[in-house]
Enzyme design. Sequence first.
Site, PDB file in Angstrom:
ATOM      1  N   CYS A 136     -91.743  29.764  39.095  1.00  0.00           N
ATOM      2  CA  CYS A 136     -92.666  29.095  38.179  1.00  0.00           C
ATOM      3  C   CYS A 136     -93.882  28.552  38.922  1.00  0.00           C
ATOM      4  CB  CYS A 136     -91.948  27.968  37.448  1.00  0.00           C
ATOM      5  SG  CYS A 136     -93.006  27.009  36.344  1.00  0.00           S
ATOM      6  N   GLN A 184    -105.141  13.374  25.871  1.00  0.00           N
ATOM      7  CA  GLN A 184    -104.647  13.339  27.238  1.00  0.00           C
ATOM      8  C   GLN A 184    -103.168  13.716  27.279  1.00  0.00           C
ATOM      9  OE1 GLN A 184    -106.190  12.882  30.150  1.00  0.00           O
ATOM     10  NE2 GLN A 184    -108.213  12.612  29.221  1.00  0.00           N
ATOM     11  N   CYS A 199    -111.543  16.187  35.106  1.00  0.00           N
ATOM     12  CA  CYS A 199    -110.199  16.633  35.489  1.00  0.00           C
ATOM     13  C   CYS A 199    -110.265  17.704  36.577  1.00  0.00           C
ATOM     14  CB  CYS A 199    -109.436  17.144  34.277  1.00  0.00           C
ATOM     15  SG  CYS A 199    -110.232  18.519  33.425  1.00  0.00           S
ATOM     16  N   CYS A 229     -86.890  20.482  40.799  1.00  0.00           N
ATOM     17  CA  CYS A 229     -86.694  21.676  39.973  1.00  0.00           C
ATOM     18  C   CYS A 229     -86.482  22.888  40.870  1.00  0.00           C
ATOM     19  CB  CYS A 229     -87.897  21.909  39.062  1.00  0.00           C
ATOM     20  SG  CYS A 229     -87.774  23.411  38.057  1.00  0.00           S
ATOM     21  N   CYS A 256     -87.636  21.686  31.666  1.00  0.00           N
ATOM     22  CA  CYS A 256     -88.703  21.400  32.628  1.00  0.00           C
ATOM     23  C   CYS A 256     -88.684  19.914  32.951  1.00  0.00           C
ATOM     24  CB  CYS A 256     -90.061  21.797  32.051  1.00  0.00           C
ATOM     25  SG  CYS A 256     -91.476  21.321  33.087  1.00  0.00           S
TER      26      CYS A 256
END
Length: 413
Positions: A87, A244, A369, A79, A164
Amino acid sequence: MTTKAKLDWRGRRLDVEVGPVAHGGHCVARYEGRVVFVRHALPGERVIVQVTEDKGGSFCRGDAVEIITASPDRVEPPCPLAAPGSCGGCDWQHASGEAQRQLKASVVAEHLAKATGTDVPVVVEELTGGLLEWRTRIRMAVDRDGIPGFRAHRSHTVVPVGHCPITVPGLVESVAGQEFKPGSELEMVRDGAGRINVRQVSKPSPGYGRRRSPITRAYLTGDGSASEFAAGRHWDFDAYNFWQIHPAAADTLAGVVAEWAEASPGACAWDLYSGVGLFASVLAEQVGSSGLVWAVEYIQAASDATRMLSDLTQVKVLALPVEGALERDKLEGPDPEVVVLDPPRTGAGHEVVDQIAARRPARVIYVACDPAALGRDVARFLQHGYRLELVRAFDAFPMTHHVEAVALLTPGA
């Protein structure tokens, strides 16, 4: 008396050798006795860093804007927005997939080593699907012109985005070219059936009265429901409840819980921060109809869990914050043989860990996480005489610094 001038290196370019990875999507370098947290670099590289943030303390932050000596793990980002000043959604697009997983493993191992005082081997396992087109849930910000995008790293600046590469196809594209209320946010979900839901969230301007509802939501696309399949069950729930983000993560984590829980028929088990009840369903199968499973969650997910697990009469859903449920002794019945907890990114915290350890479950399965929060909570369990038995980690967030880890803790001898 002279006052020492405050350091401010913002805008300076520094020639540095990049050191080890650190939690947060950057590496550590040193320059003139100060630590420099460097993004867009890899360990072992020599780079030119442009300092972007400096509060005058022992460290500053910056971006690698020129690569003098590249790591063999460096690749071309897929990207063009994964670049300095653009970004901030991805951290490691410039690293190969294997290198990304090694970097994340180092971070998890570092925090567990701090917690246990010993070296803890960690391998971050790849999930199916590859590095791209995996993210099913996103939040987009809307700039002053009404154009949606993602924020730059550690900034309120919105970078307009029409596509994206790490997001599942069709999700970002569903709002591309449209205008929305400036300053609002878009919460977007594509479920397992391919249905897209989008809602606009508007927050009040500064100074809005605290006693009045501060957030309004407008549903733009979809009917607000989502469907998924995991742990051998179909799940139909409010699309904006927790689930998730990676399509393979829910089933993978449910499999680990099923393997490690080993709940006895007729036993009691707890599923804390239970969401819509994924792990509760796994525990219910093990304890059977004569057992008891408490699922605790303080959001709309509790009502979804009650409905979707209604066929499992051994499951009781409690719609309370975990902290309050434990402190007020709301989980009636025998002490749990197994406790599964999947807290938010901030972790469970000392009070919750203390309450769990006081009931002395034979096994605690901690799904995390955030490696730093996991390390802090594991250290607290160790203070109560528990030991870290097993660790597995999964690359549930490719291209970012985030990682999902699961730890099994048991009482010491």
